[in-house]
Design an enzyme around this catalytic site. Structure first.
Site, PDB file in Angstrom:
ATOM      1  N   THR A 122       0.820  -1.211   0.000  1.00 38.91           N
ATOM      2  CA  THR A 122       0.000   0.000   0.000  1.00 38.91           C
ATOM      3  C   THR A 122       0.856   1.265   0.000  1.00 38.91           C
ATOM      4  O   THR A 122       1.985   1.247   0.507  1.00 38.91           O
ATOM      5  CB  THR A 122      -0.904  -0.009   1.253  1.00 38.91           C
ATOM      6  OG1 THR A 122      -1.539   1.259   1.382  1.00 38.91           O
ATOM      7  CG2 THR A 122      -0.110  -0.266   2.529  1.00 38.91           C
ATOM      8  N   ASP A 123       0.276   2.350  -0.497  1.00 42.06           N
ATOM      9  CA  ASP A 123       0.987   3.638  -0.427  1.00 42.06           C
ATOM     10  C   ASP A 123       1.017   4.192   1.004  1.00 42.06           C
ATOM     11  O   ASP A 123       1.757   5.139   1.287  1.00 42.06           O
ATOM     12  CB  ASP A 123       0.348   4.665  -1.382  1.00 42.06           C
ATOM     13  CG  ASP A 123      -1.110   4.981  -1.058  1.00 42.06           C
ATOM     14  OD1 ASP A 123      -1.698   4.339  -0.166  1.00 42.06           O
ATOM     15  OD2 ASP A 123      -1.666   5.896  -1.713  1.00 42.06           O
ATOM     16  N   GLU A 124       0.211   3.613   1.908  1.00 43.72           N
ATOM     17  CA  GLU A 124       0.162   4.156   3.280  1.00 43.72           C
ATOM     18  C   GLU A 124       1.482   3.983   4.028  1.00 43.72           C
ATOM     19  O   GLU A 124       1.712   4.624   5.044  1.00 43.72           O
ATOM     20  CB  GLU A 124      -0.982   3.512   4.068  1.00 43.72           C
ATOM     21  CG  GLU A 124      -2.324   3.791   3.434  1.00 43.72           C
ATOM     22  CD  GLU A 124      -3.517   3.571   4.351  1.00 43.72           C
ATOM     23  OE1 GLU A 124      -3.322   3.363   5.566  1.00 43.72           O
ATOM     24  OE2 GLU A 124      -4.642   3.606   3.836  1.00 43.72           O
ATOM     25  N   TYR A 129      -2.113  -0.405  10.894  1.00 43.83           N
ATOM     26  CA  TYR A 129      -2.197  -1.097   9.594  1.00 43.83           C
ATOM     27  C   TYR A 129      -0.972  -0.775   8.741  1.00 43.83           C
ATOM     28  O   TYR A 129      -0.284  -1.676   8.248  1.00 43.83           O
ATOM     29  CB  TYR A 129      -3.479  -0.688   8.852  1.00 43.83           C
ATOM     30  CG  TYR A 129      -3.458  -1.028   7.377  1.00 43.83           C
ATOM     31  CD1 TYR A 129      -3.501  -2.348   6.935  1.00 43.83           C
ATOM     32  CD2 TYR A 129      -3.381  -0.015   6.392  1.00 43.83           C
ATOM     33  CE1 TYR A 129      -3.457  -2.656   5.578  1.00 43.83           C
ATOM     34  CE2 TYR A 129      -3.338  -0.320   5.043  1.00 43.83           C
ATOM     35  CZ  TYR A 129      -3.384  -1.640   4.645  1.00 43.83           C
ATOM     36  OH  TYR A 129      -3.339  -1.959   3.305  1.00 43.83           O
ATOM     37  N   SER A 134       2.231  -2.249   9.964  1.00 45.81           N
ATOM     38  CA  SER A 134       2.370  -3.691   9.712  1.00 45.81           C
ATOM     39  C   SER A 134       2.699  -3.954   8.244  1.00 45.81           C
ATOM     40  O   SER A 134       3.502  -4.833   7.924  1.00 45.81           O
ATOM     41  CB  SER A 134       1.103  -4.454  10.138  1.00 45.81           C
ATOM     42  OG  SER A 134       0.020  -4.149   9.283  1.00 45.81           O
ATOM     43  N   LYS A 135       2.110  -3.184   7.341  1.00 52.19           N
ATOM     44  CA  LYS A 135       2.427  -3.369   5.916  1.00 52.19           C
ATOM     45  C   LYS A 135       3.863  -2.931   5.630  1.00 52.19           C
ATOM     46  O   LYS A 135       4.577  -3.561   4.846  1.00 52.19           O
ATOM     47  CB  LYS A 135       1.444  -2.584   5.033  1.00 52.19           C
ATOM     48  CG  LYS A 135       0.026  -3.102   5.022  1.00 52.19           C
ATOM     49  CD  LYS A 135      -0.145  -4.496   4.453  1.00 52.19           C
ATOM     50  CE  LYS A 135       0.087  -4.573   2.967  1.00 52.19           C
ATOM     51  NZ  LYS A 135      -0.268  -5.926   2.425  1.00 52.19           N
ATOM     52  N   ASN A 170      -8.171   1.673  -3.702  1.00 52.94           N
ATOM     53  CA  ASN A 170      -8.932   1.013  -4.764  1.00 52.94           C
ATOM     54  C   ASN A 170     -10.439   1.188  -4.545  1.00 52.94           C
ATOM     55  O   ASN A 170     -10.890   1.308  -3.407  1.00 52.94           O
ATOM     56  CB  ASN A 170      -8.680  -0.497  -4.743  1.00 52.94           C
ATOM     57  CG  ASN A 170      -7.319  -0.902  -5.287  1.00 52.94           C
ATOM     58  OD1 ASN A 170      -7.184  -1.939  -5.895  1.00 52.94           O
ATOM     59  ND2 ASN A 170      -6.301  -0.086  -5.078  1.00 52.94           N
ATOM     60  N   ASN A 173     -12.385  13.838   0.465  1.00 47.23           N
ATOM     61  CA  ASN A 173     -13.468  12.906   0.806  1.00 47.23           C
ATOM     62  C   ASN A 173     -14.845  13.532   0.599  1.00 47.23           C
ATOM     63  O   ASN A 173     -15.745  12.909   0.039  1.00 47.23           O
ATOM     64  CB  ASN A 173     -13.346  12.455   2.266  1.00 47.23           C
ATOM     65  CG  ASN A 173     -12.149  11.538   2.484  1.00 47.23           C
ATOM     66  OD1 ASN A 173     -11.634  10.946   1.544  1.00 47.23           O
ATOM     67  ND2 ASN A 173     -11.698  11.436   3.725  1.00 47.23           N
TER      68      ASN A 173
END
Ligand code: NAD
Ligand code: DAU
Length: 347
Positions: free
Chosen positions: A128-130, A153, A156-157, A183, A252
């Site tokens: 992910t880009d996060e 999250y 962890s990625k 996505n 958003n």
């Protein structure tokens, strides 16, 4: 070629499995998934009968099971998507994210290192880009942007990405990594912004916008993510990382208003009716302000292009949910209600 795809019953994984099963009849595709709340075999009904496809239920955290599976099957390549994927859940249950996303990835790397069949195969890690943290109003994430994850999250990625790269450097394991932006599309579990709001508009329920709704995300149609994975899997350089994004940034609140407008038209409601449902709620803890991906490396080196404009992709996505209300009703029964209550009741 025998390929293990992990997390193939989830949102992105089901699109990747479908693409590979349909486009590459000579590949044997094995889909390994634990079927958590986010995994659903209904997502793969159209291809489950195909000769080049098999499903295996299992947990990547179970190292004995994973080692046995790899020893028996002797996979040529792995495309690894299985993960806990929702930022809000990672805030309330971070340890689950360490187990699946970090330990699960290391278990797969160990098993692949011990039992891989073919010198030309690869371990492809979907990320992910996060991992890059958040942006201000300027700039975009490049492959060289330093990692700076903010949520459990993304931490962890990021950790799993580091392990994949370390196995390449230390053991010479052939790996590829891609880091993709947000996505959207069909079969997306309605805990994430777009499918959750589609479902709430359908039921005329409040639309819980976090903070002021000014956070920015860069949205990519899920089938374009699957096509990028296909291109990188076949043509990307071993040991390399590729950023994937749609060059499609939305605040958003602007996205939610577009969604309301399209749904009012499709549901025959009066213009502005669904916007009345917008409710500003307490912000997400540690909410990253902005993500934006620079995917020029992928476009220039491998020739990938996204296929859809956002308005068209969003319209197709809404149509899928309205045509598959049974799917939505099914996944939002049971446990989903308890989750919704816990996340949104006192916000
Ligand atoms: P998802 O939550 O929809 O699906 C995850 C799948 O993994 C589910 O089928 C689930 O059953 C399975 N799974 C979870 N834990 C498992 C375990 N311990 N063992 C085996 N299977 C397990 O997620 P998604 O949105 O499809 O994301 C897929 C991958 O892509 C993840 O690695 C995620 O980090 C990454 N990603 C997602 C996005 C996005 O916008 N959704 C963007 C970039 C990258
Ligand atoms: O950037 C890639 C990431 O995109 C993936 O790695 C993650 O797996 C995926 O879940 C997604 O993370 P986000 O946190 O950006 O997605 P989510 O749909 O949860 O939220 C999108 C934006 O909408 C974010 O700014 C938070 C906001 N939001 C979300 C929900 C669920 C709301 O305002 N209200 C909500 O109820």
């Amino acid at each position: 070629m025998k390929i293990l795809i992990t997390g193939g019953a989830g949102f992105i994984g089901s699109h990747v499995v479908r693409r590979f099963v349909n486009l590459y009849p000579n590949y044997e595709i094995v889909n390994l998934d634990k079927l958590t709340y986010a995994g659903n075999l209904e997502n793969l009904k159209d291809i489950e009968h195909m000769d080049n496809y098999r499903f295996v239920k299992g947990d990547i955290v179970d190292s004995n099971f994973i080692d046995d599976l790899f020893e028996q099957e002797k996979f040529d390549s792995v495309i690894h998507l299985a993960a806990e994927s929702h930022v809000d859940r990672s805030i309330t249950m971070p340890t689950e994210f360490v187990l699946t996303n970090v330990l699960g990835t290391v278990n797969l790397l160990n098993a692949y290192k011990a039992h891989r069949n073919n010198e030309d195969g690869i371990f492809y890690h979907v990320s992910t880009d996060e991992v890059y943290g958040e942006l201000t109003d300027e700039g975009k994430f490049l492959e060289t942007t330093p990692y700076d994850p903010n949520s459990p999250y993304s931490a962890s990625k990021a950790s799993s990405d580091h392990f994949v790269r370390a196995y390449h450097v230390t053991y010479g394991l052939p790996v590829k990594i891609s880091n993709c932006s947000n996505n959207y599309g069909s079969h997306h579990f309605p805990e994430k912004l777009i499918p959750l709001f589609i479902n709430n508009i359908r039921h005329k329920k409040p639309l819980p916008v976090y903070g002021k709704g000014e956070n920015v995300r860069d949205w990519l149609f899920v089938e374009d993510h699957a096509s990028a994975i296909d291109v990188i899997f076949h043509k990307g350089a071993v040991g390399d990382t590729y950023n994937i994004g749609g060059n499609n940034e939305w605040r958003n609140i602007d996205l939610v208003k577009l969604l309301c407008k399209q749904m009012d038209e499709k549901l025959g409601r009066t213009e502005g009716e669904s916007e009345q449902l917008i409710t500003y709620v307490t912000d997400r803890a540690g909410h990253d302000y902005r993500y934006a991906i620079d995917s020029s490396k992928l476009m220039n080196e491998l020739g990938w292009r996204p296929s859809l404009q956002f308005e068209e992709g969003l319209s197709k996505t809404i149509d899928w949910y309205l045509e598959n209300e049974e799917w939505l009703d099914h996944v939002t029964s049971g446990q989903y209600r308890a989750y919704y209550e816990q996340q949104y009741a006192n916000r």
